[in-house]
Design a protein around this motif. Structure first.
Motif, PDB file in Angstrom:
ATOM      1  N   GLY A 128      43.909  43.597  47.439  1.00  0.00           N
ATOM      2  CA  GLY A 128      43.935  43.211  48.625  1.00  0.00           C
ATOM      3  C   GLY A 128      43.515  41.923  49.785  1.00  0.00           C
ATOM      4  O   GLY A 128      43.617  41.418  48.843  1.00  0.00           O
TER       5      GLY A 128
ATOM      6  N   THR B 267      41.386  40.887  54.194  1.00  0.00           N
ATOM      7  CA  THR B 267      40.483  41.377  54.187  1.00  0.00           C
ATOM      8  C   THR B 267      40.593  40.499  54.851  1.00  0.00           C
ATOM      9  O   THR B 267      39.181  39.091  55.182  1.00  0.00           O
ATOM     10  CB  THR B 267      38.618  41.516  53.626  1.00  0.00           C
ATOM     11  OG1 THR B 267      39.160  42.830  52.452  1.00  0.00           O
ATOM     12  CG2 THR B 267      38.022  42.277  55.007  1.00  0.00           C
TER      13      THR B 267
ATOM     14  N   MET C 158      36.515  33.858  51.363  1.00  0.00           N
ATOM     15  CA  MET C 158      35.832  35.440  51.578  1.00  0.00           C
ATOM     16  C   MET C 158      34.037  34.731  51.738  1.00  0.00           C
ATOM     17  O   MET C 158      33.406  34.291  50.689  1.00  0.00           O
ATOM     18  CB  MET C 158      36.108  36.201  50.745  1.00  0.00           C
ATOM     19  CG  MET C 158      35.855  37.494  51.206  1.00  0.00           C
ATOM     20  SD  MET C 158      35.243  39.171  49.761  1.00  0.00           S
ATOM     21  CE  MET C 158      37.182  38.605  49.783  1.00  0.00           C
TER      22      MET C 158
ATOM     23  N   GLY D 114      39.496  42.018  41.957  1.00  0.00           N
ATOM     24  CA  GLY D 114      38.143  41.348  41.426  1.00  0.00           C
ATOM     25  C   GLY D 114      38.292  40.009  40.655  1.00  0.00           C
ATOM     26  O   GLY D 114      37.627  38.479  40.880  1.00  0.00           O
ATOM     27  N   ASP D 115      40.156  39.232  40.705  1.00  0.00           N
ATOM     28  CA  ASP D 115      40.221  38.589  40.183  1.00  0.00           C
ATOM     29  C   ASP D 115      41.698  37.869  41.607  1.00  0.00           C
ATOM     30  O   ASP D 115      41.540  38.676  42.485  1.00  0.00           O
ATOM     31  CB  ASP D 115      41.439  38.420  38.775  1.00  0.00           C
ATOM     32  CG  ASP D 115      40.513  37.446  38.089  1.00  0.00           C
ATOM     33  OD1 ASP D 115      41.494  36.723  38.597  1.00  0.00           O
ATOM     34  OD2 ASP D 115      40.544  37.642  36.641  1.00  0.00           O
TER      35      ASP D 115
HETATM   36  P1  ADP Z   1      41.648  35.297  46.665  1.00  0.00           P
HETATM   37  O1  ADP Z   1      40.839  34.536  47.423  1.00  0.00           O
HETATM   38  O2  ADP Z   1      41.900  34.988  46.455  1.00  0.00           O
HETATM   39  O3  ADP Z   1      43.271  35.966  48.025  1.00  0.00           O
HETATM   40  P2  ADP Z   1      40.269  37.208  48.450  1.00  0.00           P
HETATM   41  O4  ADP Z   1      38.518  36.852  48.002  1.00  0.00           O
HETATM   42  O5  ADP Z   1      41.105  37.213  49.152  1.00  0.00           O
HETATM   43  O6  ADP Z   1      41.492  37.095  47.261  1.00  0.00           O
HETATM   44  O7  ADP Z   1      39.910  39.035  47.020  1.00  0.00           O
HETATM   45  C1  ADP Z   1      38.645  39.172  46.142  1.00  0.00           C
HETATM   46  C2  ADP Z   1      39.257  40.022  45.137  1.00  0.00           C
HETATM   47  O8  ADP Z   1      38.834  41.317  46.446  1.00  0.00           O
HETATM   48  C3  ADP Z   1      40.924  40.173  45.705  1.00  0.00           C
HETATM   49  O9  ADP Z   1      41.339  40.644  43.725  1.00  0.00           O
HETATM   50  C4  ADP Z   1      41.125  41.168  46.068  1.00  0.00           C
HETATM   51  O10 ADP Z   1      42.366  41.477  45.619  1.00  0.00           O
HETATM   52  C5  ADP Z   1      40.671  41.933  46.389  1.00  0.00           C
HETATM   53  N1  ADP Z   1      40.771  42.718  48.097  1.00  0.00           N
HETATM   54  C6  ADP Z   1      40.469  41.859  49.335  1.00  0.00           C
HETATM   55  N2  ADP Z   1      40.114  42.205  50.399  1.00  0.00           N
HETATM   56  C7  ADP Z   1      40.733  43.913  49.553  1.00  0.00           C
HETATM   57  C8  ADP Z   1      41.074  44.944  50.091  1.00  0.00           C
HETATM   58  N3  ADP Z   1      40.820  45.261  51.611  1.00  0.00           N
HETATM   59  N4  ADP Z   1      40.686  46.024  49.704  1.00  0.00           N
HETATM   60  C9  ADP Z   1      41.178  46.412  47.925  1.00  0.00           C
HETATM   61  N5  ADP Z   1      41.028  45.196  47.112  1.00  0.00           N
HETATM   62  C10 ADP Z   1      40.823  43.641  48.221  1.00  0.00           C
END
Ligand code: ADP
Ligand code: MG
Length: 310
Positions: A120, A122, A1, A27-28
């Motif tokens: 979530g 993004t 990300m 966050g995890d």
């Molecule tokens: P991963 O690469 O492990 O899927 P991400 O980098 O996508 O993790 O996301 C980092 C953290 O932010 C995760 O805990 C994820 O659930 C949270 N997250 C990402 N996008 C959103 C969002 N739109 N709303 C809430 N939490 C989010």
């Protein structure tokens, strides 16, 4: 990300946990939820795509609110108590004004029910918004579509057709009293308390997202029964009555979607214990199909709407 995405999640979507079941939030790699002994987890997802499920000119607060509302409506229709959500956001660009407003609308409704946003995803792409909602329901108490019984009374909460009228107004219909219809279309009220109140009383339940005829039709099909409705009992607002008088479109409140009211079936004995605002509109019968009594004439529902018996 990318760092920009990380920052926007931190800025707009990270709140301290308020639900008793949240063990680990944003966050995890995963969030963690505790499911109390004796409960089942009810899970649902709904997606909204720009120009398919919403108009480009919708206010982002309304979009955030409605995206959560339609998911909570699914939990309500099962008699589940909302607990937590995840949010998948796909956007063409990062617009912090838009995101702040979207988050405001979403959290306004989430906070009303102590719901946590626990995670979530993004990414960039055409504007597409998904929520997965999770709720709790005592074991074996969820209200299912297949549980309607012959002799059950059929009830709906609220009024039917306001959201449908809201859509007509967006599409150019010029009526008076349009404010409430537009509000119901843009910001439907999920019937969470009602779903919980009928959980121990009702048999089958569904939320009306695609119109009463179609959604009640799902209950009938799943339960292998039919139904007879009394058109005169269908609850409608003044604005909808005015619209029908002007256009002759009497079917609209029965076939238009987006009302997010609950439609449920219940034995007459249990119905006498109902303590929510709702209206009896018909009865479950053995004969399959959906029949409607209107002006003393029985009309039959098929795919194109209600039609007179041949
Ligand atoms: P991963 O690469 O492990 O899927 P991400 O980098 O996508 O993790 O996301 C980092 C953290 O932010 C995760 O805990 C994820 O659930 C949270 N997250 C990402 N996008 C959103 C969002 N739109 N709303 C809430 N939490 C989010
Ligand atoms: Mg991810």
């Amino acid at each position: 990300m990318a760092l920009a995405e990380f920052n926007l999640i931190k800025q707009f979507f990270t709140r301290s946990a308020q639900n008793k079941c949240t063990r680990l939030s944003v966050g995890d790699d995963c969030a963690l939820l505790a499911v109390p002994e004796g409960y089942e987890l009810a899970i649902t997802t709904d997606t909204m795509v720009e120009n398919v499920h919403f108009f480009s000119d919708v206010r982002p607060e309304q979009l955030g609110y409605k995206l959560l509302a339609v998911n909570l409506s699914d939990l309500a229709s099962m008699g589940a108590e909302p607990m937590a959500i995840t949010l998948a956001l796909t956007m063409p660009e990062v617009d912090s004004g838009w995101l702040a407003a979207f988050a405001d609308g979403l959290f306004a409704l989430a906070d009303k029910y102590q719901i946590d946003l626990i995670g979530g995803d993004t990414s960039s792409g055409p504007l597409t918004l998904s929520i997965q909602a999770m709720g709790l329901v005592p074991k074996n108490q969820a209200l299912k579509r297949a549980a309607a019984r012959v002799g059950d009374l059929i009830y709906v909460t609220g009024y039917l057709g306001d959201a449908g009228l809201g859509l007509k107004i967006k599409q150019g219909y010029a009526g008076q009293n349009t404010q409430q219809a537009l509000q119901r279309f843009n910001m439907p009220e999920p019937r969470v308390e009602e779903g919980l109140a009928i959980r121990s009383l009702a048999n089958a339940c569904i939320d009306i997202s695609d119109g009463l005829a179609q959604d009640l039709g799902h209950i009938l099909k799943c339960s292998k029964v039919g139904a007879r409705l009394d058109y005169a009992q269908i609850p409608m607002s003044e604005a909808v009555l005015d619209y029908m008088l002007e256009t002759g479109d009497w079917q609209m409140p029965l076939v238009a979607g987006d009302d997010y009211e609950l439609c449920f079936t219940i034995t007459p004995e249990s119905a006498s214990k109902l303590d929510i605002s709702c209206t009896c509109i018909g009865i479950i019968e053995e004969l399959p199909g959906l029949r409607l009594i209107r002006n003393d004439v029985c009309v039959n529902f098929n795919k194109s709407g209600f039609e007179h018996f041949a």
